[in-house]
Motif scaffolding. Sequence first.
Motif, PDB file in Angstrom:
ATOM      1  N   MET A  24       1.124  -1.332   0.168  1.00  0.00           N
ATOM      2  CA  MET A  24      -0.024   0.035   0.105  1.00  0.00           C
ATOM      3  C   MET A  24       0.871   1.068   0.062  1.00  0.00           C
ATOM      4  O   MET A  24       1.942   1.257   0.672  1.00  0.00           O
ATOM      5  CB  MET A  24      -1.001  -0.101   1.293  1.00  0.00           C
ATOM      6  N   SER A  25       0.327   2.494  -0.915  1.00  0.00           N
ATOM      7  CA  SER A  25       1.231   3.516  -0.605  1.00  0.00           C
ATOM      8  C   SER A  25       0.302   4.729  -0.549  1.00  0.00           C
ATOM      9  O   SER A  25      -0.901   4.674  -0.851  1.00  0.00           O
ATOM     10  CB  SER A  25       1.997   3.684  -2.102  1.00  0.00           C
ATOM     11  N   ILE A  26       0.895   5.635  -0.143  1.00  0.00           N
ATOM     12  CA  ILE A  26       0.018   7.151   0.203  1.00  0.00           C
ATOM     13  C   ILE A  26       0.708   8.402  -0.727  1.00  0.00           C
ATOM     14  O   ILE A  26       1.884   8.591  -0.728  1.00  0.00           O
ATOM     15  CB  ILE A  26      -0.031   7.182   1.672  1.00  0.00           C
ATOM     16  N   LEU A  27      -0.232   8.939  -1.325  1.00  0.00           N
ATOM     17  CA  LEU A  27       0.337   9.976  -2.189  1.00  0.00           C
ATOM     18  C   LEU A  27      -0.271  11.176  -1.426  1.00  0.00           C
ATOM     19  O   LEU A  27      -1.257  11.288  -1.283  1.00  0.00           O
ATOM     20  CB  LEU A  27      -0.059  10.011  -3.501  1.00  0.00           C
ATOM     21  N   ASN A  28       0.874  12.159  -1.188  1.00  0.00           N
ATOM     22  CA  ASN A  28       0.594  13.563  -0.422  1.00  0.00           C
ATOM     23  C   ASN A  28       0.363  14.394  -1.585  1.00  0.00           C
ATOM     24  O   ASN A  28       1.331  14.909  -2.182  1.00  0.00           O
ATOM     25  CB  ASN A  28       1.312  13.739   0.697  1.00  0.00           C
TER      26      ASN A  28
END
Length: 371
Positions: free
Chosen positions: A1-5
């Motif tokens: 899982m990855s999070i883009l800000n």
Amino acid sequence: MSILNLELKKVVDDSYEIEIGYELMDKLVEDLEKGLVGNIRRFAVITDSNVRDLYGKPICERLIRAGYGVDLFVFAAGEKSKTRETKANVEDAMLEKGYRRDCCIIAVGGGVVTDLAGFVAGTYGRGVPFINYATTLLAAADASVGGKTAVDTPLATNLIGLFYQPSKVYIDIAAWKSLPQRQLSSGMAETIKHACLASYDMFTFLEQNMEHILECQKFACEYIAENNCKIKYNVVMKDERESGLREVLNLGHTVGRAIETLSDYRLLHGEALAIGMAAQVQLSARLGYMSEEEAHRVCTLYQKAGLSTKIPDYIDREELVKKLYTDKKVRDGKLRFVLQKGIGDVVEFAPGVFAKPIEEELAREIIMELE
């Protein structure tokens, strides 16, 4: 899982001018030629059936002579036209004429026109520039300043809309002379409200000069046009998105808007607001925020403007109590009222809090007692 800000912080300058004067149609064209909205060459002029011949068509003719592409879009006059259906009809007509994002909307008329056309501008092509050319006292006092745009639904007024600022506002005082007396009186309702919430000096001016205002005498009209804008600007500048202070502009509207809707718009906005203000001052006096004498002065001033402060017999008062819950200030199912502090001020109940929860039974008592 990855999070883009996604960094989307931005600073937007929504500043604009309000020009108050007489016969401003040529000035509008002159400003466009000087680059008011950049290089835009195509304009959708939106107006209603009352204003079409008086100002809508003449503005279109001036724009065409100046070499611009122009179309006139007209809907039936009156608050009943301020709906999602009318908005969709205007948008569909603009699409059929080939309008895209490289256009500008000019709203010509009163509060219904500026509210609806501003809403169209804010959503058409995800936002196109618009200009307000206000032709009524009510629009000059309220609807054309502050960037609040909206439509009504059968359940409530002005709950569907957005904040969207115009490129410029023109307040043509000369247009007021074309208004029927009823419209002039209705327009005074918001003006009196502004004095009640922010300026004792303006209130006394209105007491002393109401006859001159209703006769459209120059000195009186210029005074109220300028002071309306100053008062509203001082509020909107501090709270553009109505997170706190801007709620004070809703003074009298909790009951007023409910009456306007229940009247099926037989009452003009200002006529309904006058009754709402009468209810508000009675409530303020009951709670000790103003004297009975001050409450009487407010009601007397509305009557001097030709506005009744009595609830019409055809309004069911129990239905009116229920309708209060459609007010946009309601929080967690609780009625909330903005209340006057004497004349020329409002009550700040806590830092940045300008509306007080009111029990339904107390609101009912005020409504039942209002004569």
